[in-house]
Design a protein around this motif. Structure first.
Motif, mmCIF file in Angstrom:
data_model
loop_
_atom_site.group_PDB
_atom_site.id
_atom_site.type_symbol
_atom_site.label_atom_id
_atom_site.label_comp_id
_atom_site.label_asym_id
_atom_site.label_seq_id
_atom_site.Cartn_x
_atom_site.Cartn_y
_atom_site.Cartn_z
ATOM 1 N N ASP A 192 0.845 -1.197 0.000
ATOM 2 C CA ASP A 192 0.000 0.000 0.000
ATOM 3 C C ASP A 192 0.877 1.242 0.000
ATOM 4 O O ASP A 192 1.651 1.472 0.931
ATOM 5 C CB ASP A 192 -0.935 0.024 1.204
ATOM 6 C CG ASP A 192 -1.887 1.208 1.138
ATOM 7 O OD1 ASP A 192 -2.299 1.570 0.015
ATOM 8 O OD2 ASP A 192 -2.196 1.785 2.194
ATOM 9 N N MET A 193 0.739 2.057 -1.049
ATOM 10 C CA MET A 193 1.540 3.265 -1.213
ATOM 11 C C MET A 193 0.736 4.535 -0.940
ATOM 12 O O MET A 193 1.237 5.642 -1.094
ATOM 13 C CB MET A 193 2.155 3.279 -2.617
ATOM 14 C CG MET A 193 2.864 1.979 -2.961
ATOM 15 S SD MET A 193 3.946 2.046 -4.395
ATOM 16 C CE MET A 193 5.405 2.812 -3.678
ATOM 17 N N THR A 194 -0.509 4.354 -0.515
ATOM 18 C CA THR A 194 -1.332 5.475 -0.084
ATOM 19 C C THR A 194 -0.729 6.067 1.184
ATOM 20 O O THR A 194 -0.244 5.336 2.042
ATOM 21 C CB THR A 194 -2.756 4.990 0.255
ATOM 22 O OG1 THR A 194 -3.244 4.160 -0.792
ATOM 23 C CG2 THR A 194 -3.700 6.148 0.496
ATOM 24 N N THR A 195 -0.763 7.387 1.327
ATOM 25 C CA THR A 195 -0.408 7.970 2.617
ATOM 26 C C THR A 195 -1.594 7.759 3.536
ATOM 27 O O THR A 195 -2.673 8.310 3.334
ATOM 28 C CB THR A 195 -0.096 9.465 2.482
ATOM 29 O OG1 THR A 195 1.030 9.627 1.615
ATOM 30 C CG2 THR A 195 0.237 10.073 3.837
ATOM 31 N N SER A 196 -1.399 6.937 4.561
ATOM 32 C CA SER A 196 -2.500 6.488 5.399
ATOM 33 C C SER A 196 -2.049 6.419 6.854
ATOM 34 O O SER A 196 -0.961 6.880 7.204
ATOM 35 C CB SER A 196 -2.993 5.121 4.886
ATOM 36 O OG SER A 196 -4.104 4.674 5.598
ATOM 37 N N LYS A 197 -2.877 5.815 7.698
ATOM 38 C CA LYS A 197 -2.587 5.758 9.128
ATOM 39 C C LYS A 197 -1.618 4.619 9.458
ATOM 40 O O LYS A 197 -1.799 3.495 8.990
ATOM 41 C CB LYS A 197 -3.887 5.552 9.912
ATOM 42 C CG LYS A 197 -4.881 6.682 9.790
ATOM 43 C CD LYS A 197 -6.121 6.401 10.619
ATOM 44 C CE LYS A 197 -7.112 7.541 10.524
ATOM 45 N NZ LYS A 197 -8.315 7.313 11.373
ATOM 46 N N PRO A 198 -0.609 4.889 10.278
ATOM 47 C CA PRO A 198 0.284 3.808 10.713
ATOM 48 C C PRO A 198 -0.478 2.664 11.370
ATOM 49 O O PRO A 198 -0.135 1.491 11.174
ATOM 50 C CB PRO A 198 1.217 4.504 11.715
ATOM 51 C CG PRO A 198 1.239 5.941 11.260
ATOM 52 C CD PRO A 198 -0.160 6.209 10.775
ATOM 53 N N SER A 199 -1.508 2.989 12.132
ATOM 54 C CA SER A 199 -2.296 1.945 12.800
ATOM 55 C C SER A 199 -3.004 1.054 11.784
ATOM 56 O O SER A 199 -3.136 -0.160 11.995
ATOM 57 C CB SER A 199 -3.323 2.573 13.744
ATOM 58 O OG SER A 199 -4.202 3.441 13.049
ATOM 59 N N LEU A 200 -3.456 1.633 10.679
ATOM 60 C CA LEU A 200 -4.108 0.839 9.642
ATOM 61 C C LEU A 200 -3.092 -0.057 8.945
ATOM 62 O O LEU A 200 -3.400 -1.208 8.618
ATOM 63 C CB LEU A 200 -4.799 1.754 8.626
ATOM 64 C CG LEU A 200 -5.515 1.072 7.457
ATOM 65 C CD1 LEU A 200 -6.529 0.052 7.950
ATOM 66 C CD2 LEU A 200 -6.186 2.117 6.562
ATOM 67 N N ALA A 201 -1.891 0.434 8.730
ATOM 68 C CA ALA A 201 -0.833 -0.387 8.127
ATOM 69 C C ALA A 201 -0.538 -1.606 8.989
ATOM 70 O O ALA A 201 -0.355 -2.721 8.480
ATOM 71 C CB ALA A 201 0.433 0.439 7.929
ATOM 72 N N ARG A 202 -0.523 -1.411 10.306
ATOM 73 C CA ARG A 202 -0.269 -2.536 11.214
ATOM 74 C C ARG A 202 -1.429 -3.521 11.207
ATOM 75 O O ARG A 202 -1.231 -4.741 11.269
ATOM 76 C CB ARG A 202 -0.007 -2.010 12.630
ATOM 77 C CG ARG A 202 1.315 -1.240 12.772
ATOM 78 C CD ARG A 202 1.655 -0.993 14.228
ATOM 79 N NE ARG A 202 0.692 -0.093 14.869
ATOM 80 C CZ ARG A 202 0.793 1.228 14.894
ATOM 81 N NH1 ARG A 202 1.821 1.826 14.289
ATOM 82 N NH2 ARG A 202 -0.103 1.956 15.512
ATOM 83 N N LYS A 203 -2.645 -3.002 11.137
ATOM 84 C CA LYS A 203 -3.834 -3.875 11.089
ATOM 85 C C LYS A 203 -3.810 -4.726 9.828
ATOM 86 O O LYS A 203 -4.069 -5.940 9.880
ATOM 87 C CB LYS A 203 -5.100 -3.015 11.127
ATOM 88 C CG LYS A 203 -6.390 -3.821 11.056
ATOM 89 C CD LYS A 203 -7.611 -2.898 11.052
ATOM 90 C CE LYS A 203 -8.902 -3.700 10.908
ATOM 91 N NZ LYS A 203 -10.100 -2.819 10.843
#
Length: 291
Positions: A97-108
């Motif tokens: 995922d290369m979207t700038t998004s939430k770190p918490s969502l990346a971990r999920k």
């Protein structure tokens, strides 16, 4: 990964994604694309890419796929649910995922993918439309380092500065640091030009002088000329920058960290948005300073 045999996928062909996918195709010919509006993928399809009817279809077919969409809720929609990447991805798939998004969502995403035998990386980018067109993007990666090494040759097709930063979420945290640096710098770039204009100076001459000194920055060199020319076409949307600053402030609050410069920048961009400029490029902040 063998560029002749690997199946690659790309979801999201907007201002950034279109150029990134075209660069990827130069090396990895077996490319599948998906976007909610098929017309946006026209140039890529005309260059030989294959169409996937859904993220689920793509995830069940390719070896590695990239996503770059607008907001965290778009990321959640693509990755989770019955028709999402994680429910339908084949075992061993690498999803980036290369979207700038939430770190918490990346971990999920990482945790749920790992339970299904799918590998994920969070890899937001910086460099704007210019970096995407030139294939020189900075790419900030979080996840498992061995998976990063496997995906790195694909990153190299559209990136110039590619760095691994640690466990899942680390790429997104690095991008937040990037956006914080840009946010307050953009205020400085605008105020410098406004000051020079008010002093009766030639803005082009001033820009050439100060961009080569201690004041130099990417925004000063690449976006200030657009400000001077009155070109506010998006390389990166105002609305997406506001989203990024909101994520950074949310993370900062969680870490009990005060960021007054970022808070001011967000307020100014929200004022700009209220004037109808949400789909302009971030350099449109210059519009707030009127004679």
């Amino acid at each position: 990964m063998n560029s002749e045999t690997v199946k690659a996928g790309f979801i999201g062909t907007g201002v950034m994604g279109k150029s990134m996918a075209l660069h990827l195709m130069k090396e990895y010919k077996n490319l599948y694309v998906y976007t909610r509006t098929k017309e946006k993928a026209k140039a890529i399809l005309e260059n030989g890419a294959k169409w996937s009817a859904s993220p689920a279809e793509m995830a069940s077919n390719v070896d590695v796929l990239f996503t770059i969409v607008g907001y965290p809720h778009d990321v959640e929609e693509i990755y989770f649910g019955q028709n999402g990447i994680l429910e339908n991805g084949k075992k061993g798939l690498i999803a980036v995922d290369m979207t700038t998004s939430k770190p918490s969502l990346a971990r999920k995403i990482y945790n749920e993918a790992d339970a299904k035998g799918i590998h994920t990386l969070d890899a937001p980018v910086s460099g704007g439309d210019t970096g995407a067109r030139n294939g020189t993007l900075s790419i900030m990666v979080g996840g498992d380092e061995d998976i990063f090494e496997r995906a790195k040759p694909l990153f190299e097709t559209f990136g110039g500065n590619i760095r691994y930063h640690g466990k899942a979420g680390s790429g997104q945290h690095t991008k937040m640091a990037n956006q914080i640096a840009i946010a307050t710098n953009m205020i400085g770039v605008c105020e410098a030009l406004v000051y020079a204009r008010k002093a009766g100076l030639d803005l082009e001459d001033v820009l050439q002088t100060i961009s080569g000194g201690a004041a130099g920055s990417w925004s000063l060199s690449n976006l200030a000329p657009r400000m001077i020319a009155g070109n506010f076409e998006p390389g990166f949307f105002v609305k997406h920058f506001i989203k990024d600053m909101g994520i950074a402030l949310e993370e900062a609050e969680r870490m009990e960290l005060s960021l007054p410069g970022l808070s001011l920048a967000k307020q100014l961009y929200e004022e700009l948005q209220s004037q109808g400029a949400e789909n302009d490029g971030t350099q449109a902040l210059f519009k707030l300073w009127k004679e």
